[in-house]
Design a protein around this motif. Structure first.
Motif, PDB file in Angstrom:
ATOM      1  N   LEU A   1      32.203  11.053   2.780  1.00 47.35           N
ATOM      2  CA  LEU A   1      32.808   9.568   2.506  1.00 47.35           C
ATOM      3  C   LEU A   1      31.735   8.802   1.625  1.00 47.35           C
ATOM      4  O   LEU A   1      30.727   8.699   2.130  1.00 47.35           O
ATOM      5  CB  LEU A   1      33.256   8.503   3.660  1.00 47.35           C
ATOM      6  CG  LEU A   1      33.624   7.261   3.138  1.00 47.35           C
ATOM      7  CD1 LEU A   1      34.845   7.551   2.602  1.00 47.35           C
ATOM      8  CD2 LEU A   1      33.719   6.410   4.419  1.00 47.35           C
ATOM      9  N   THR A   2      32.118   8.801   0.229  1.00 46.11           N
ATOM     10  CA  THR A   2      31.057   7.987  -0.455  1.00 46.11           C
ATOM     11  C   THR A   2      31.690   6.587  -1.023  1.00 46.11           C
ATOM     12  O   THR A   2      32.966   6.755  -1.454  1.00 46.11           O
ATOM     13  CB  THR A   2      30.836   8.608  -1.906  1.00 46.11           C
ATOM     14  OG1 THR A   2      30.371  10.075  -1.364  1.00 46.11           O
ATOM     15  CG2 THR A   2      30.030   8.213  -2.683  1.00 46.11           C
ATOM     16  N   VAL A   3      30.801   5.540  -0.879  1.00 50.97           N
ATOM     17  CA  VAL A   3      31.494   4.349  -1.335  1.00 50.97           C
ATOM     18  C   VAL A   3      30.530   3.842  -2.458  1.00 50.97           C
ATOM     19  O   VAL A   3      29.200   3.767  -2.133  1.00 50.97           O
ATOM     20  CB  VAL A   3      31.411   3.200  -0.040  1.00 50.97           C
ATOM     21  CG1 VAL A   3      31.838   1.788  -0.553  1.00 50.97           C
ATOM     22  CG2 VAL A   3      32.531   3.714   1.070  1.00 50.97           C
ATOM     23  N   ARG A   4      30.727   3.312  -3.442  1.00 50.59           N
ATOM     24  CA  ARG A   4      30.087   2.771  -4.621  1.00 50.59           C
ATOM     25  C   ARG A   4      30.347   1.373  -4.403  1.00 50.59           C
ATOM     26  O   ARG A   4      31.514   0.771  -4.856  1.00 50.59           O
ATOM     27  CB  ARG A   4      30.389   3.180  -6.069  1.00 50.59           C
ATOM     28  CG  ARG A   4      30.005   4.891  -5.940  1.00 50.59           C
ATOM     29  CD  ARG A   4      30.625   5.427  -7.373  1.00 50.59           C
ATOM     30  NE  ARG A   4      30.128   6.751  -7.535  1.00 50.59           N
ATOM     31  CZ  ARG A   4      31.321   7.868  -6.670  1.00 50.59           C
ATOM     32  NH1 ARG A   4      32.381   7.192  -6.304  1.00 50.59           N
ATOM     33  NH2 ARG A   4      30.965   8.964  -6.757  1.00 50.59           N
ATOM     34  N   TYR A   5      29.476   0.491  -4.081  1.00 49.15           N
ATOM     35  CA  TYR A   5      29.507  -1.021  -4.136  1.00 49.15           C
ATOM     36  C   TYR A   5      29.281  -1.687  -5.496  1.00 49.15           C
ATOM     37  O   TYR A   5      28.144  -1.633  -6.019  1.00 49.15           O
ATOM     38  CB  TYR A   5      28.442  -1.712  -3.208  1.00 49.15           C
ATOM     39  CG  TYR A   5      28.979  -1.063  -1.620  1.00 49.15           C
ATOM     40  CD1 TYR A   5      30.025  -1.696  -0.813  1.00 49.15           C
ATOM     41  CD2 TYR A   5      28.202   0.068  -1.367  1.00 49.15           C
ATOM     42  CE1 TYR A   5      30.330  -1.143   0.230  1.00 49.15           C
ATOM     43  CE2 TYR A   5      28.577   0.374   0.063  1.00 49.15           C
ATOM     44  CZ  TYR A   5      29.742  -0.101   0.850  1.00 49.15           C
ATOM     45  OH  TYR A   5      29.826   0.376   2.078  1.00 49.15           O
ATOM     46  N   ARG A   6      30.189  -2.189  -6.039  1.00 43.40           N
ATOM     47  CA  ARG A   6      30.138  -2.590  -7.626  1.00 43.40           C
ATOM     48  C   ARG A   6      29.554  -4.296  -7.605  1.00 43.40           C
ATOM     49  O   ARG A   6      29.115  -4.402  -8.406  1.00 43.40           O
ATOM     50  CB  ARG A   6      31.431  -2.271  -8.327  1.00 43.40           C
ATOM     51  CG  ARG A   6      31.914  -0.875  -8.463  1.00 43.40           C
ATOM     52  CD  ARG A   6      30.839  -0.212  -9.053  1.00 43.40           C
ATOM     53  NE  ARG A   6      31.433   1.534  -9.392  1.00 43.40           N
ATOM     54  CZ  ARG A   6      30.495   2.289 -10.074  1.00 43.40           C
ATOM     55  NH1 ARG A   6      29.401   1.959 -10.213  1.00 43.40           N
ATOM     56  NH2 ARG A   6      31.164   3.244 -10.185  1.00 43.40           N
ATOM     57  N   ASN A   7      30.491  -4.775  -6.661  1.00 48.88           N
ATOM     58  CA  ASN A   7      30.005  -6.436  -6.710  1.00 48.88           C
ATOM     59  C   ASN A   7      30.145  -6.833  -5.327  1.00 48.88           C
ATOM     60  O   ASN A   7      30.771  -6.064  -4.496  1.00 48.88           O
ATOM     61  CB  ASN A   7      31.327  -7.200  -7.593  1.00 48.88           C
ATOM     62  CG  ASN A   7      30.970  -6.806  -9.037  1.00 48.88           C
ATOM     63  OD1 ASN A   7      29.984  -7.472  -9.505  1.00 48.88           O
ATOM     64  ND2 ASN A   7      31.851  -6.097  -9.701  1.00 48.88           N
ATOM     65  N   PRO A   8      29.504  -8.150  -4.885  1.00 47.19           N
ATOM     66  CA  PRO A   8      29.445  -8.500  -3.795  1.00 47.19           C
ATOM     67  C   PRO A   8      31.025  -8.744  -3.308  1.00 47.19           C
ATOM     68  O   PRO A   8      31.862  -9.175  -4.281  1.00 47.19           O
ATOM     69  CB  PRO A   8      28.977  -9.754  -3.814  1.00 47.19           C
ATOM     70  CG  PRO A   8      27.667  -9.520  -5.237  1.00 47.19           C
ATOM     71  CD  PRO A   8      28.494  -8.807  -6.015  1.00 47.19           C
ATOM     72  N   CYS A   9      31.423  -8.547  -2.014  1.00 45.40           N
ATOM     73  CA  CYS A   9      33.022  -8.905  -1.530  1.00 45.40           C
ATOM     74  C   CYS A   9      32.877 -10.060  -0.785  1.00 45.40           C
ATOM     75  O   CYS A   9      32.166  -9.972   0.392  1.00 45.40           O
ATOM     76  CB  CYS A   9      33.321  -7.433  -0.552  1.00 45.40           C
ATOM     77  SG  CYS A   9      34.955  -7.701  -0.362  1.00 45.40           S
ATOM     78  N   PRO A  10      33.276 -11.027  -1.445  1.00 48.64           N
ATOM     79  CA  PRO A  10      33.366 -12.414  -0.558  1.00 48.64           C
ATOM     80  C   PRO A  10      34.093 -12.561   0.380  1.00 48.64           C
ATOM     81  O   PRO A  10      35.391 -11.981   0.605  1.00 48.64           O
ATOM     82  CB  PRO A  10      33.565 -13.527  -1.625  1.00 48.64           C
ATOM     83  CG  PRO A  10      34.370 -12.427  -2.695  1.00 48.64           C
ATOM     84  CD  PRO A  10      33.994 -11.185  -2.680  1.00 48.64           C
ATOM     85  N   LEU A  11      33.935 -13.325   1.398  1.00 58.63           N
ATOM     86  CA  LEU A  11      34.552 -13.493   2.778  1.00 58.63           C
ATOM     87  C   LEU A  11      35.635 -14.825   2.229  1.00 58.63           C
ATOM     88  O   LEU A  11      35.576 -15.083   1.120  1.00 58.63           O
ATOM     89  CB  LEU A  11      33.914 -14.310   3.875  1.00 58.63           C
ATOM     90  CG  LEU A  11      32.736 -13.389   4.326  1.00 58.63           C
ATOM     91  CD1 LEU A  11      32.055 -14.300   5.228  1.00 58.63           C
ATOM     92  CD2 LEU A  11      33.393 -12.131   5.053  1.00 58.63           C
ATOM     93  N   GLY A  12      36.871 -14.802   2.925  1.00 56.80           N
ATOM     94  CA  GLY A  12      37.978 -15.818   2.631  1.00 56.80           C
ATOM     95  C   GLY A  12      38.542 -15.471   1.442  1.00 56.80           C
ATOM     96  O   GLY A  12      39.109 -16.404   0.909  1.00 56.80           O
ATOM     97  N   VAL A  13      38.451 -14.409   0.791  1.00 56.11           N
ATOM     98  CA  VAL A  13      39.429 -14.143  -0.711  1.00 56.11           C
ATOM     99  C   VAL A  13      40.443 -12.929  -0.259  1.00 56.11           C
ATOM    100  O   VAL A  13      39.925 -12.279   0.396  1.00 56.11           O
ATOM    101  CB  VAL A  13      38.621 -13.581  -1.749  1.00 56.11           C
ATOM    102  CG1 VAL A  13      39.020 -13.184  -2.861  1.00 56.11           C
ATOM    103  CG2 VAL A  13      37.398 -14.741  -1.905  1.00 56.11           C
ATOM    104  N   ASP A  14      41.502 -13.212  -0.897  1.00 55.27           N
ATOM    105  CA  ASP A  14      42.541 -11.879  -0.812  1.00 55.27           C
ATOM    106  C   ASP A  14      41.795 -10.695  -1.225  1.00 55.27           C
ATOM    107  O   ASP A  14      41.453 -10.591  -2.503  1.00 55.27           O
ATOM    108  CB  ASP A  14      43.773 -12.237  -1.463  1.00 55.27           C
ATOM    109  CG  ASP A  14      44.546 -13.576  -0.964  1.00 55.27           C
ATOM    110  OD1 ASP A  14      44.277 -13.830   0.137  1.00 55.27           O
ATOM    111  OD2 ASP A  14      45.414 -14.231  -1.703  1.00 55.27           O
ATOM    112  N   LEU A  15      41.958  -9.654  -0.442  1.00 50.16           N
ATOM    113  CA  LEU A  15      41.466  -8.254  -0.892  1.00 50.16           C
ATOM    114  C   LEU A  15      42.616  -7.352  -1.011  1.00 50.16           C
ATOM    115  O   LEU A  15      43.722  -7.278  -0.454  1.00 50.16           O
ATOM    116  CB  LEU A  15      40.559  -7.948   0.218  1.00 50.16           C
ATOM    117  CG  LEU A  15      39.272  -8.756   0.693  1.00 50.16           C
ATOM    118  CD1 LEU A  15      38.339  -8.274   1.675  1.00 50.16           C
ATOM    119  CD2 LEU A  15      38.228  -9.070  -0.789  1.00 50.16           C
ATOM    120  N   ARG A  16      42.324  -6.288  -1.768  1.00 52.84           N
ATOM    121  CA  ARG A  16      43.322  -5.294  -1.901  1.00 52.84           C
ATOM    122  C   ARG A  16      42.772  -3.834  -2.016  1.00 52.84           C
ATOM    123  O   ARG A  16      41.918  -3.825  -2.848  1.00 52.84           O
ATOM    124  CB  ARG A  16      44.111  -5.829  -3.433  1.00 52.84           C
ATOM    125  CG  ARG A  16      45.309  -4.767  -3.439  1.00 52.84           C
ATOM    126  CD  ARG A  16      45.871  -5.263  -4.695  1.00 52.84           C
ATOM    127  NE  ARG A  16      45.338  -4.843  -6.134  1.00 52.84           N
ATOM    128  CZ  ARG A  16      44.593  -5.413  -6.899  1.00 52.84           C
ATOM    129  NH1 ARG A  16      44.616  -6.693  -6.648  1.00 52.84           N
ATOM    130  NH2 ARG A  16      44.173  -5.237  -7.831  1.00 52.84           N
TER     131      ARG A  16
END
Length: 218
Positions: A144-159
């Motif tokens: 499994l490879t994950v590329r983190y492009r931007n910070p993922c904020p808390l409390g925001v709708d994720l998809r």
């Protein structure tokens, strides 16, 4: 009241637990209530080996199929709540694409104000697997490879948007993206291995043997 409602109440309790600044007296009172609740449930824990996949039925609702799963299980209070839909006219294998929506709070924080990267990875693993399962490819995670492009904020709708990309022999390749609102925050790619029927039977047999003889499990 059913188990799903109780699980949702437990999610609220866990949230309060990680955010509370209650004094020792209040904490002791809460501890007593938790002990009492635990004793009540203890009376109804079944004897014999148990696992998260017992009593599964035929269903095309993945939140029901994986209802006790520690990553997305609606009956497992450590898992966040999700909405999942499967489209048949997407870019994936046979046009199948899995979309999963949620909103993650403080319980899932890593860096300050951001979702823990390990949580994101485990969710990619789950939704890439579901995309494969929906196409008939039951397979174990190889890489499994994950590329983190931007910070993922808390409390925001994720998809999450995940799909099977291609199949090569017993290898199933799946890809996906995670968006916070409309911002791409991560991309996931997994290589999943379909076990042979013999290997799958051996895995099941080993799991059953590891559980030991019937008896109350603790």
């Amino acid at each position: 009241m059913d188990v799903e409602e109780l699980a949702d109440l437990s999610r609220v309790l866990i949230d309060r637990l990680v955010t509370t600044e209650a004094p020792p007296g209040v904490l002791e009172e809460v501890a007593g209530l938790v002990r009492q609740a635990t004793a009540l449930l203890e009376q109804h824990v079944p004897d014999g080996p148990r696992n998260l996949y017992e009593r599964f039925g035929d269903t095309d609702d993945y939140l029901d199929l994986f209802r006790l799963n520690p990553v997305i299980g609606k009956l497992n209070p450590v898992a966040p709540r999700f909405e999942i839909e499967v489209s048949r006219d997407g870019p994936g294998w046979n046009g199948t694409e899995v979309t999963a929506r949620t909103n993650l709070g403080l319980l899932y924080e890593g860096p300050m104000g951001m979702v823990h990267g390990g949580i994101i990875a485990s969710l990619f693993d789950q939704f890439l697997s579901i995309a494969n399962i929906d196409n008939g490819f039951g397979a174990f995670t190889g890489t499994l490879t994950v590329r983190y492009r931007n910070p993922c904020p808390l409390g925001v709708d994720l998809r999450f948007q995940c799909r099977t990309d291609r199949v090569q022999g017993r290898k199933v390749f799946a890809v996906g993206e995670l968006y916070a609102a409309e911002t791409l925050v991560a991309e996931g790619e997994g290589v999943f291995i379909q076990p042979s029927s013999e290997r799958l039977a051996a895995i099941v047999a080993d799991s059953e043997a590891a559980q030991g003889p019937p008896g109350r499990q603790r």
